[in-house]
Design an enzyme around this catalytic site. Sequence first.
Site, PDB file in Angstrom:
ATOM      1  N   ARG A 172      36.137  39.415  60.628  1.00  0.00           N
ATOM      2  CA  ARG A 172      35.785  38.040  60.257  1.00  0.00           C
ATOM      3  C   ARG A 172      35.952  37.061  61.414  1.00  0.00           C
ATOM      4  O   ARG A 172      35.055  36.251  61.675  1.00  0.00           O
ATOM      5  CB  ARG A 172      36.592  37.566  59.041  1.00  0.00           C
ATOM      6  CG  ARG A 172      36.111  36.188  58.541  1.00  0.00           C
ATOM      7  CD  ARG A 172      37.018  35.620  57.468  1.00  0.00           C
ATOM      8  NE  ARG A 172      38.316  35.350  58.015  1.00  0.00           N
ATOM      9  CZ  ARG A 172      39.469  35.692  57.455  1.00  0.00           C
ATOM     10  NH1 ARG A 172      39.500  36.310  56.308  1.00  0.00           N
ATOM     11  NH2 ARG A 172      40.604  35.413  58.049  1.00  0.00           N
TER      12      ARG A 172
ATOM     13  N   TYR B 217      17.099  16.135  59.852  1.00  0.00           N
ATOM     14  CA  TYR B 217      16.903  17.291  58.982  1.00  0.00           C
ATOM     15  C   TYR B 217      17.436  16.970  57.584  1.00  0.00           C
ATOM     16  O   TYR B 217      18.617  16.665  57.418  1.00  0.00           O
ATOM     17  CB  TYR B 217      17.617  18.495  59.581  1.00  0.00           C
ATOM     18  CG  TYR B 217      17.430  19.755  58.782  1.00  0.00           C
ATOM     19  CD1 TYR B 217      16.181  20.355  58.686  1.00  0.00           C
ATOM     20  CD2 TYR B 217      18.500  20.335  58.110  1.00  0.00           C
ATOM     21  CE1 TYR B 217      16.007  21.498  57.940  1.00  0.00           C
ATOM     22  CE2 TYR B 217      18.331  21.487  57.370  1.00  0.00           C
ATOM     23  CZ  TYR B 217      17.087  22.063  57.284  1.00  0.00           C
ATOM     24  OH  TYR B 217      16.914  23.198  56.545  1.00  0.00           O
TER      25      TYR B 217
ATOM     26  N   ASP C 280      22.108  17.747  67.301  1.00  0.00           N
ATOM     27  CA  ASP C 280      21.310  18.847  66.749  1.00  0.00           C
ATOM     28  C   ASP C 280      20.062  18.938  67.627  1.00  0.00           C
ATOM     29  O   ASP C 280      19.172  18.091  67.543  1.00  0.00           O
ATOM     30  CB  ASP C 280      20.952  18.557  65.290  1.00  0.00           C
ATOM     31  CG  ASP C 280      20.083  19.648  64.653  1.00  0.00           C
ATOM     32  OD1 ASP C 280      19.521  20.478  65.399  1.00  0.00           O
ATOM     33  OD2 ASP C 280      19.963  19.655  63.412  1.00  0.00           O
TER      34      ASP C 280
ATOM     35  N   LYS D 174      15.509  29.072  64.214  1.00  0.00           N
ATOM     36  CA  LYS D 174      14.233  28.496  64.624  1.00  0.00           C
ATOM     37  C   LYS D 174      13.804  29.075  65.974  1.00  0.00           C
ATOM     38  O   LYS D 174      13.688  30.274  66.100  1.00  0.00           O
ATOM     39  CB  LYS D 174      14.353  26.968  64.622  1.00  0.00           C
ATOM     40  CG  LYS D 174      14.943  26.405  63.306  1.00  0.00           C
ATOM     41  CD  LYS D 174      14.064  26.630  62.101  1.00  0.00           C
ATOM     42  CE  LYS D 174      14.726  26.294  60.766  1.00  0.00           C
ATOM     43  NZ  LYS D 174      15.297  24.941  60.666  1.00  0.00           N
TER      44      LYS D 174
HETATM   45  C1  LIG Z   1      16.464  24.451  60.032  1.00  0.00           C
HETATM   46  C2  LIG Z   1      17.252  23.341  60.593  1.00  0.00           C
HETATM   47  C3  LIG Z   1      18.606  23.196  60.299  1.00  0.00           C
HETATM   48  C4  LIG Z   1      19.332  24.116  59.332  1.00  0.00           C
HETATM   49  O1  LIG Z   1      19.307  25.450  59.781  1.00  0.00           O
HETATM   50  P1  LIG Z   1      19.401  26.691  58.741  1.00  0.00           P
HETATM   51  O2  LIG Z   1      19.486  27.876  59.632  1.00  0.00           O
HETATM   52  O3  LIG Z   1      18.151  26.626  57.919  1.00  0.00           O
HETATM   53  O4  LIG Z   1      20.617  26.486  57.915  1.00  0.00           O
HETATM   54  C5  LIG Z   1      19.300  22.144  60.883  1.00  0.00           C
HETATM   55  N1  LIG Z   1      18.689  21.285  61.720  1.00  0.00           N
HETATM   56  C6  LIG Z   1      17.377  21.389  62.027  1.00  0.00           C
HETATM   57  C7  LIG Z   1      16.769  20.409  62.969  1.00  0.00           C
HETATM   58  C8  LIG Z   1      16.615  22.412  61.476  1.00  0.00           C
HETATM   59  O5  LIG Z   1      15.320  22.503  61.769  1.00  0.00           O
END
Ligand SMILES: *Cc1c(COP(=O)(O)O)cnc(C)c1O
Length: 384
Positions: free
Chosen positions: A52, A105, A178, A203
């Site tokens: 973990r 987001y 982010d 992504k």
């Molecule tokens: C998809 C996304 C997230 C969240 O990611 P997950 O892997 O779907 O939990 C956060 N910020 C942005 C800009 C995103 O495109």
Amino acid sequence: MNESDLHPATRVAQAMGRIDQATRAVIAPIHVSTTFIRDPDNQYSSGFVYGRPDNATVREAEAVLAMLEAAPAGALLFGSGMAAAIAAFAVLNAGDHVLAPRIMYWALRHWMMTELPRRGIAVDFVAMDDPAAVATAVLPGRTRLIWVETPGNPLWTITDIAAIAGIAHAAGARLAVDATVASPYHLQPLALGADFVMHAATKILNGHSDVVAGVVAGARDDADWQRIVTARRLGGAILGPFEAFLLMRGMRTLFLRAAAQAANAAALAARLAAHDHVAHVLYPGLPDHPSHAIAAAQMRNGFGSMLSIRVRGGAAHAIATAAAVRVWHRATSLGGVESLIEHRASIEGEGTPCPDDLLRLSVGIEHVEDLYADLDRALRAASG
Ligand SMILES: *Cc1c(COP(=O)(O)O)cnc(C)c1O
């Protein structure tokens, strides 16, 4: 030549030159063991104890991510982008205040609005692309975290990271960015003054729409970073070894994919801006984008693979356009090698700041003429 002198494109393609010592394998094995032998002297000399807190395959991918972000504290992988983002909030205490962007987001905005108040943490949403508005909204001594997303979903708002870092640090706050949409190919937030950078590795970092993963990397190994480390170690949100292996495989081609996707996106943005059935194109690479100059100064290698179009004729025409595509896939998410189109207001639901005539485009690596022709035909079909 030292490995560390090489260009990041070289280092990521070779997963930082790691060769398995036991077999001389070019590709590292996937470590699945959840437990490890304790030495006769009661130590764990390998450094691994249990599955973990830590995993060798996860560590390999984290080393590459820390390299890509030039992150002195290192990088931590989580089971999703949301898990990674939420871990960054472990630096906060009850009574603290957070500033976040209005355009961001949607799922994380929703989490902040519902969960932060339950923890006794106040959050205000501001126009993060306006440093004067941020300077007014910050509460010196109380604001402990400023959250930035740039480019910001789904309008591709650009935030001046260095300017917001200055405001955050003067007020005693930390800055988290982010940077999912830009990826380290286009943007290095830590170099611009951010304290933490977060990605949905789901992504473009992975790039193949087959892994859900998230990462946080830190500028300094200090008490705040250790709170994030502890949140993952005890909270158990670590990425699985198979996903870490797939992510590593995807990241080897990040520089190639991101370059091709950004070139396709820039070409499509320019052509769609002149299209009869498109009212407006939102893309930071277009000179008429309100923050084009800031994007050009803080990003490199172009402006990324995400753009949005506002369709003439409103929501009905936008939805009909998405319904008429054949090459683009009608799906949520972004950053994969296959192009996606989405009527964004439909997924964000009530209260979204997203206009209802907006289609979000995630541009892949297909031939740009096929992508344009399909959209052109769908736009014409939708408007009858
Ligand atoms: C998809 C996304 C997230 C969240 O990611 P997950 O892997 O779907 O939990 C956060 N910020 C942005 C800009 C995103 O495109």
